[in-house]
Write a protein that holds these residues in place. Structure first.
Motif, PDB file in Angstrom:
ATOM      1  N   SER A  59      52.169  18.215  51.566  1.00  0.00           N
ATOM      2  CA  SER A  59      51.438  17.144  50.884  1.00  0.00           C
ATOM      3  C   SER A  59      50.479  17.738  49.849  1.00  0.00           C
ATOM      4  CB  SER A  59      50.668  16.280  51.888  1.00  0.00           C
ATOM      5  OG  SER A  59      49.598  16.992  52.429  1.00  0.00           O
ATOM      6  N   PRO A  60      50.203  17.010  48.784  1.00  0.00           N
ATOM      7  CA  PRO A  60      49.326  17.532  47.728  1.00  0.00           C
ATOM      8  C   PRO A  60      47.907  17.850  48.207  1.00  0.00           C
ATOM      9  CG  PRO A  60      50.521  15.613  46.945  1.00  0.00           C
ATOM     10  CD  PRO A  60      50.805  15.739  48.409  1.00  0.00           C
ATOM     11  N   LEU A  61      47.430  17.159  49.235  1.00  0.00           N
ATOM     12  CA  LEU A  61      46.085  17.419  49.730  1.00  0.00           C
ATOM     13  C   LEU A  61      45.936  18.860  50.222  1.00  0.00           C
ATOM     14  CD1 LEU A  61      43.278  16.362  50.426  1.00  0.00           C
ATOM     15  CD2 LEU A  61      44.186  15.679  52.650  1.00  0.00           C
ATOM     16  N   HIS A  62      46.944  19.359  50.895  1.00  0.00           N
ATOM     17  CA  HIS A  62      46.883  20.739  51.388  1.00  0.00           C
ATOM     18  C   HIS A  62      46.779  21.730  50.230  1.00  0.00           C
ATOM     19  CE1 HIS A  62      47.622  19.785  55.578  1.00  0.00           C
ATOM     20  NE2 HIS A  62      48.571  18.946  55.194  1.00  0.00           N
ATOM     21  N   TYR A  63      47.530  21.482  49.184  1.00  0.00           N
ATOM     22  CA  TYR A  63      47.489  22.377  48.036  1.00  0.00           C
ATOM     23  C   TYR A  63      46.156  22.279  47.286  1.00  0.00           C
ATOM     24  CZ  TYR A  63      52.408  23.190  48.825  1.00  0.00           C
ATOM     25  OH  TYR A  63      53.599  23.540  49.386  1.00  0.00           O
ATOM     26  N   LEU A  64      45.582  21.100  47.217  1.00  0.00           N
ATOM     27  CA  LEU A  64      44.295  20.955  46.540  1.00  0.00           C
ATOM     28  C   LEU A  64      43.171  21.650  47.306  1.00  0.00           C
ATOM     29  CD1 LEU A  64      44.490  17.257  45.313  1.00  0.00           C
ATOM     30  CD2 LEU A  64      44.611  19.340  43.945  1.00  0.00           C
ATOM     31  N   ILE A  65      43.207  21.569  48.624  1.00  0.00           N
ATOM     32  CA  ILE A  65      42.195  22.252  49.434  1.00  0.00           C
ATOM     33  C   ILE A  65      42.323  23.758  49.267  1.00  0.00           C
ATOM     34  CG2 ILE A  65      41.439  22.713  51.796  1.00  0.00           C
ATOM     35  CD1 ILE A  65      42.200  19.787  52.433  1.00  0.00           C
ATOM     36  N   ARG A  66      43.541  24.256  49.290  1.00  0.00           N
ATOM     37  CA  ARG A  66      43.751  25.696  49.085  1.00  0.00           C
ATOM     38  C   ARG A  66      43.377  26.123  47.679  1.00  0.00           C
ATOM     39  NH1 ARG A  66      49.419  26.020  52.262  1.00  0.00           N
ATOM     40  NH2 ARG A  66      48.523  25.953  54.348  1.00  0.00           N
ATOM     41  N   LEU A  67      43.664  25.269  46.698  1.00  0.00           N
ATOM     42  CA  LEU A  67      43.281  25.567  45.318  1.00  0.00           C
ATOM     43  C   LEU A  67      41.766  25.693  45.203  1.00  0.00           C
ATOM     44  CD1 LEU A  67      44.203  25.902  42.361  1.00  0.00           C
ATOM     45  CD2 LEU A  67      43.902  23.426  42.135  1.00  0.00           C
ATOM     46  N   LEU A  68      41.038  24.826  45.876  1.00  0.00           N
ATOM     47  CA  LEU A  68      39.580  24.908  45.877  1.00  0.00           C
ATOM     48  C   LEU A  68      39.108  26.213  46.515  1.00  0.00           C
ATOM     49  CD1 LEU A  68      36.758  23.633  45.488  1.00  0.00           C
ATOM     50  CD2 LEU A  68      37.058  22.618  47.752  1.00  0.00           C
ATOM     51  N   ALA A  69      39.679  26.563  47.663  1.00  0.00           N
ATOM     52  CA  ALA A  69      39.266  27.785  48.360  1.00  0.00           C
ATOM     53  C   ALA A  69      39.581  29.030  47.527  1.00  0.00           C
ATOM     54  CB  ALA A  69      39.945  27.875  49.721  1.00  0.00           C
ATOM     55  N   TYR A  70      40.783  29.102  46.981  1.00  0.00           N
ATOM     56  CA  TYR A  70      41.146  30.276  46.186  1.00  0.00           C
ATOM     57  C   TYR A  70      40.434  30.281  44.845  1.00  0.00           C
ATOM     58  CZ  TYR A  70      44.768  30.671  49.730  1.00  0.00           C
ATOM     59  OH  TYR A  70      45.447  30.772  50.908  1.00  0.00           O
ATOM     60  N   GLY A  71      40.126  29.101  44.319  1.00  0.00           N
ATOM     61  CA  GLY A  71      39.346  29.020  43.087  1.00  0.00           C
ATOM     62  C   GLY A  71      37.943  29.576  43.265  1.00  0.00           C
ATOM     63  N   LEU A  72      37.355  29.345  44.439  1.00  0.00           N
ATOM     64  CA  LEU A  72      36.032  29.927  44.719  1.00  0.00           C
ATOM     65  C   LEU A  72      36.099  31.456  44.748  1.00  0.00           C
ATOM     66  CD1 LEU A  72      34.568  27.557  47.444  1.00  0.00           C
ATOM     67  CD2 LEU A  72      33.594  28.042  45.206  1.00  0.00           C
ATOM     68  N   ILE A  73      37.157  31.996  45.325  1.00  0.00           N
ATOM     69  CA  ILE A  73      37.315  33.453  45.344  1.00  0.00           C
ATOM     70  C   ILE A  73      37.483  33.982  43.924  1.00  0.00           C
ATOM     71  CG2 ILE A  73      38.850  35.329  46.042  1.00  0.00           C
ATOM     72  CD1 ILE A  73      39.321  33.810  48.650  1.00  0.00           C
ATOM     73  N   LEU A  74      38.318  33.309  43.149  1.00  0.00           N
ATOM     74  CA  LEU A  74      38.529  33.732  41.766  1.00  0.00           C
ATOM     75  C   LEU A  74      37.238  33.645  40.964  1.00  0.00           C
ATOM     76  CD1 LEU A  74      40.563  34.629  39.632  1.00  0.00           C
ATOM     77  CD2 LEU A  74      41.000  32.224  39.172  1.00  0.00           C
ATOM     78  N   TRP A  75      36.470  32.560  41.147  1.00  0.00           N
ATOM     79  CA  TRP A  75      35.204  32.418  40.432  1.00  0.00           C
ATOM     80  C   TRP A  75      34.213  33.509  40.839  1.00  0.00           C
ATOM     81  CZ3 TRP A  75      33.402  30.698  36.197  1.00  0.00           C
ATOM     82  CH2 TRP A  75      32.034  30.604  36.014  1.00  0.00           C
ATOM     83  N   ALA A  76      34.190  33.862  42.119  1.00  0.00           N
ATOM     84  CA  ALA A  76      33.285  34.917  42.579  1.00  0.00           C
ATOM     85  C   ALA A  76      33.611  36.245  41.903  1.00  0.00           C
ATOM     86  CB  ALA A  76      33.373  35.061  44.095  1.00  0.00           C
ATOM     87  N   ILE A  77      34.902  36.550  41.809  1.00  0.00           N
ATOM     88  CA  ILE A  77      35.316  37.810  41.179  1.00  0.00           C
ATOM     89  C   ILE A  77      34.994  37.788  39.694  1.00  0.00           C
ATOM     90  CG2 ILE A  77      37.323  39.225  40.602  1.00  0.00           C
ATOM     91  CD1 ILE A  77      38.493  38.326  43.336  1.00  0.00           C
ATOM     92  N   LEU A  78      35.290  36.666  39.036  1.00  0.00           N
ATOM     93  CA  LEU A  78      35.006  36.582  37.597  1.00  0.00           C
ATOM     94  C   LEU A  78      33.512  36.657  37.319  1.00  0.00           C
ATOM     95  CD1 LEU A  78      37.514  33.836  36.432  1.00  0.00           C
ATOM     96  CD2 LEU A  78      37.564  36.272  35.896  1.00  0.00           C
ATOM     97  N   GLU A  79      32.718  35.936  38.106  1.00  0.00           N
ATOM     98  CA  GLU A  79      31.273  35.951  37.892  1.00  0.00           C
ATOM     99  C   GLU A  79      30.687  37.340  38.124  1.00  0.00           C
ATOM    100  OE1 GLU A  79      27.745  32.938  38.941  1.00  0.00           O
ATOM    101  OE2 GLU A  79      28.684  33.886  40.672  1.00  0.00           O
ATOM    102  N   LYS A  80      31.229  38.059  39.084  1.00  0.00           N
ATOM    103  CA  LYS A  80      30.728  39.399  39.377  1.00  0.00           C
ATOM    104  C   LYS A  80      31.047  40.371  38.240  1.00  0.00           C
ATOM    105  CE  LYS A  80      28.887  42.120  42.463  1.00  0.00           C
ATOM    106  NZ  LYS A  80      27.527  41.948  42.910  1.00  0.00           N
TER     107      LYS A  80
END
Length: 89
Positions: A59-80
């Motif tokens: 279901s799309p909800l599962h992918y959106l939740i994972r996108l949010l979680a992995y997006g936070l990791i990506l943002w942390a790396i980019l911000e650092k």
């Protein structure tokens, strides 16, 4: 067996989130806070998936939740790694 795996993965994710929260509290670096939030979201997602097994993993909800979680990791790396502005006043 699937329920047990969801429980193990969620327990591991929340435990890792607690470790990152401890590192954030010791250093004050937002990098650790973003990682903690990401693992906490992933742990809650596994609990949600285990509790409502009828929805399936496609279901799309599962992918959106994972996108949010992995997006936070990506943002942390980019911000650092982004160059910091010189804050001399």
């Amino acid at each position: 067996m699937t329920q047990m795996m969801y429980g193990a993965i969620s327990m591991a994710s929340v435990t890792i989130a607690l470790f990152f929260l401890r590192f954030w509290r010791n250093t004050g670096d937002r990098f650790f806070l973003y990682f903690a939030l990401s693992f906490f979201i992933e742990g809650l997602h596994r609990i949600y998936s285990g509790a409502l097994n009828e929805a399936g993993e496609d279901s799309p909800l599962h992918y959106l939740i994972r996108l949010l979680a992995y997006g936070l990791i990506l943002w942390a790396i980019l911000e650092k790694n982004l160059p910091q502005k010189d804050r001399r006043d």
